[in-house]
Design an enzyme around this catalytic site. Structure first.
Site, PDB file in Angstrom:
ATOM      1  N   ARG A   1       0.838  -1.198   0.000  1.00 17.42           N
ATOM      2  CA  ARG A   1       0.000   0.000   0.000  1.00 17.42           C
ATOM      3  C   ARG A   1       0.876   1.252   0.000  1.00 17.42           C
ATOM      4  NH1 ARG A   1      -2.056  -3.640   3.793  1.00 17.42           N
ATOM      5  NH2 ARG A   1      -4.195  -4.381   3.400  1.00 17.42           N
TER       6      ARG A   1
ATOM      7  N   LYS B   1      -1.955  -1.664   7.651  1.00 18.81           N
ATOM      8  CA  LYS B   1      -3.355  -1.276   7.792  1.00 18.81           C
ATOM      9  C   LYS B   1      -4.115  -2.270   8.662  1.00 18.81           C
ATOM     10  CE  LYS B   1      -7.542  -0.524   5.042  1.00 18.81           C
ATOM     11  NZ  LYS B   1      -8.123  -0.536   3.679  1.00 18.81           N
TER      12      LYS B   1
ATOM     13  N   HIS C   1      -3.579   3.303  -5.957  1.00 21.03           N
ATOM     14  CA  HIS C   1      -4.013   2.043  -5.340  1.00 21.03           C
ATOM     15  C   HIS C   1      -4.271   0.963  -6.386  1.00 21.03           C
ATOM     16  CE1 HIS C   1      -5.183  -0.051  -1.707  1.00 21.03           C
ATOM     17  NE2 HIS C   1      -6.258  -0.516  -2.312  1.00 21.03           N
TER      18      HIS C   1
ATOM     19  N   ARG D   1      -1.602  -1.594  -6.746  1.00 22.20           N
ATOM     20  CA  ARG D   1      -1.685  -2.739  -5.822  1.00 22.20           C
ATOM     21  C   ARG D   1      -2.548  -3.834  -6.444  1.00 22.20           C
ATOM     22  NH1 ARG D   1      -1.555  -4.734  -0.510  1.00 22.20           N
ATOM     23  NH2 ARG D   1      -3.545  -5.269   0.450  1.00 22.20           N
TER      24      ARG D   1
ATOM     25  N   HIS E   1      -3.814  -9.152   2.730  1.00 17.99           N
ATOM     26  CA  HIS E   1      -5.280  -9.110   2.777  1.00 17.99           C
ATOM     27  C   HIS E   1      -5.771  -9.977   3.931  1.00 17.99           C
ATOM     28  CE1 HIS E   1      -4.864  -7.746  -1.489  1.00 17.99           C
ATOM     29  NE2 HIS E   1      -5.849  -6.975  -1.088  1.00 17.99           N
TER      30      HIS E   1
ATOM     31  N   TYR F   1      -9.596  -7.981  -5.189  1.00 16.18           N
ATOM     32  CA  TYR F   1      -8.451  -7.223  -5.690  1.00 16.18           C
ATOM     33  C   TYR F   1      -7.774  -7.919  -6.865  1.00 16.18           C
ATOM     34  CZ  TYR F   1      -8.099  -3.632  -2.083  1.00 16.18           C
ATOM     35  OH  TYR F   1      -8.320  -2.538  -1.293  1.00 16.18           O
TER      36      TYR F   1
END
Length: 335
Positions: A202, A227, A285, A288, A311, A320
């Protein structure tokens, strides 16, 4: 004993019992009044006077009161960045519903709140975040603040469905064009983009990287603060390692942060570079997403990809991941 009397178009109930506070309410019909009286008398027979007084106080406990206490007692245990995000959401919730008592927010009320949020253009992610805050608040109030009779209304409503994950990927010569412009703007920016494409880190993880977390012997970098709140180790491809080596040559020292850019500065430079390269709709983003999809196209097992990207679940990872049509055709035709 309960006293039920008609007052104009309404039925008024009063319940008096020695040592207990007086309970009263009004209803449209006698049947409703009688049912409520029976329920309250049953509760009085099962609870002490102190517990009844506490229950009445709980019924007047506003959402603002509860969140004020939540901010003092619960938020300090979360990460600083999470605290700031949560405080913003809590302020918005209390701005519209702070005067409403916790006990008055039932499933029907909360469903109406959700519809109101949707009518204001709030997205599913934002609404689900509000619901998560409310749910945690009610659980804390029940388990830790003694408000055992509260019912968590979030458990009674349907949550908005999350939208399909973005499927924007680099196409054609977009990667080459983007890197050429980034290189012209600032070579550091170009290497940041390469790191994003090669590692799926990220933005905050990339810009927060420190030299002491880069392990040249193992070809990895360590992310102590992510995160999700859990540390992870990210493998470095040859291309990613070369980008870090170039940045190390630019650096005046070998300690501290790897990149000179701030989050805001990098985002502004990236957006300008995308525009100059003539690329439409490619956020940072999205790089990613690109990296994650490339990992899967290489045949790396899903659990390994999840460990690399950080994740929380395979379901989130799938949102994603967007395999290119060519890769799918090659897989079927054995090319």
């Amino acid at each position: 004993m309960a006293s039920i009397q008609k007052r104009g178009n309404y039925w008024r109930v009063q319940i008096r019992r020695t040592g207990y506070p007086t309970l009263s309410s009004t209803f449209d019909t006698k049947a409703e009044a009688t049912l409520w009286a029976a329920q309250q008398e049953k509760t009085l027979s099962e609870q002490t006077p102190e517990r009844v007084v506490q229950r009445l106080r709980d019924q007047d406990y506003r959402l603002q009161d509860a969140f004020d206490r939540y901010i003092v007692e619960i938020l300090p245990g979360k990460k600083p960045t999470t605290q700031e995000r949560d405080k913003g959401s809590i302020r918005r919730l209390c701005r519209d519903y702070g005067e409403v008592a916790l006990a008055k927010i039932d499933g029907q009320t909360l469903s109406g709140m959700i519809r109101q949020w949707q009518s204001k253009g709030l997205g599913a992610n934002s609404i689900r975040l509000y619901l998560a805050h409310l749910s945690h608040l009610y659980n804390i109030a029940r388990k830790e603040w003694g408000m055992v009779e509260l019912i968590n209304p979030v458990e009674l409503v349907r949550k908005p469905k999350l939208p399909q994950g973005r499927d924007r990927r680099l196409v054609g010569d977009e990667e080459e064009r983007l890197l050429n412009v980034c290189q012209a703007v600032n070579p550091e920016l170009a290497d940041i983009v390469i790191i994003a494409i090669e590692t799926a880190m990220r933005q905050g993880e990339i810009l927060g990287l420190e030299w002491r977390h880069v392990n040249w012997l193992d070809h990895t970098c360590y992310l102590p603060d992510t995160k999700n709140g859990t540390a992870r180790v990210v493998p470095l491809s040859v291309r990613a390692e070369e980008a870090l080596q170039r940045q190390q040559q630019r650096a005046t020292g070998k300690d501290g942060k790897v990149w000179k850019y701030t989050n805001d500065g990098m985002r502004a430079s990236y957006n300008k570079a995308v525009k100059r390269a003539g690329i439409v709709g490619l956020t940072f983003h999205d790089l990613r997403h690109e990296a994650t999809s490339r990992f899967c196209e290489k045949g790396i097992p899903m659990m390994t990809v999840q460990a690399i990207t950080g994740h929380k679940s395979t379901q989130m990872l799938k949102r994603y991941t967007h395999i290119s049509g060519k890769t799918l055709v090659d897989a079927v035709r054995g090319s």
